[in-house]
Design an enzyme around this catalytic site. Sequence first.
Site, short mmCIF file in Angstrom:
data_model
loop_
_atom_site.label_atom_id
_atom_site.label_comp_id
_atom_site.label_asym_id
_atom_site.label_seq_id
_atom_site.Cartn_x
_atom_site.Cartn_y
_atom_site.Cartn_z
N HIS A 178 20.67 -31.00 36.11
CA HIS A 178 20.61 -29.35 35.49
C HIS A 178 22.08 -29.12 35.46
O HIS A 178 22.63 -28.54 36.13
CB HIS A 178 19.72 -28.73 36.41
N HIS A 223 13.09 -29.87 31.37
CA HIS A 223 13.06 -29.24 30.03
C HIS A 223 12.35 -30.20 29.18
O HIS A 223 12.56 -30.31 27.94
CB HIS A 223 14.37 -28.49 29.41
N GLU A 284 9.26 -23.99 35.51
CA GLU A 284 10.90 -23.37 35.42
C GLU A 284 10.35 -21.71 35.52
O GLU A 284 11.33 -20.85 34.85
CB GLU A 284 11.60 -23.90 34.42
ZN LIG Z 1 16.06 -24.91 35.64
#
Ligand SMILES: [Zn+2]
Length: 340
Positions: A178, A223, A284
């Site tokens: 990340h 993602h 998220e």
């Molecule tokens: Zn994140």
Amino acid sequence: MIIDCHGHYTTAPKEIEAYRQKQIAELKESPGSRSKGTISISDDQIRESIDKAQLKLQRERGTDVTIFSPRAAGMGHHIGDATTSLHWSQVCNDLIHRVCTLFPQNFVGVCQLPQTPGVPPANCIPELERCVKEYGFIGCNLNPDPSGGYWKDPPLTDKWWYPIYEKLVELDVPAMIHVSMSCNPNFHTTGGHYINGDTTAFMQLITGDLFKDFPGLKFIIPHGGGAVPYHWGRYRGIAQDLKKPLLKDHLLNNVFFDTCVYHQPGIDLLFKVIPADNILFASEMVGAVRGIDPETGNYYDDTKRYVEALALSPENRQKVFEGNARRVYSRLKNKIPAGR
Ligand SMILES: [Zn+2]
């Protein structure tokens, strides 16, 4: 049970941001001074910040547990030096621990690492160990680009990273790959830099042989894997040209994707391309995209709806919502026993 493997404390009390601003100001004013300082946040403030945001959304959307880490864009590994990063990471991780202690049924901690551009990631081992051993955290966020959009450190397959990988394997905790905020004006943080980070990390893994050296190492690429599922044919073809094994053998025993893709066609594609064994449910929230999709009338980050709309077998559905998270975050069982 529905486990959301990707949540950040984006609604933390404002004192945390004031601490950070003071830390940054002190860097400019007296570069030699490195006091960690203190931060005063009450349990009630934490309860309120969680109750009205993440916990409210868990209830409304019908999820049970969030694997929870400090605000990703806020990690800011490029700011100051290794000591700045250590103090900031400790403060952020301490706060996550307090959330998880106040809400042990709903949140399990994942730590931010005190990375710094140009400083070997081995430097992060003590903070990783502290969070896993003392706080019971079950993973970490690993930033493949601590420079914030300029990619100055070696790729993830370089031996530069090996000491932290050895520790991750020893502790049996995975890393979510990340990035943090973008300092490069060419890359919007959540729209450009995040997706670049995911895609670039996967491509780095294709060119190397990292998992030959670390068969027990586990990465989550968030993602939805960035651009990877959409361009799966390109990546399979490049791997083939490089004489690498099939991607399923080369990477998919170790690399997992989440469901932070904010529309149905994207989720449909993800599940068409990537095996259900490699997909972990996540939203998220509260995070990158906070609005309502006018095409559906639902929040973009209400990702459970998209997964529920898929024609998944009950077995695969259980894997995506719970089983895969338990397999990848193997220490989760210490915090949230199966069949709770
Ligand atoms: Zn994140």
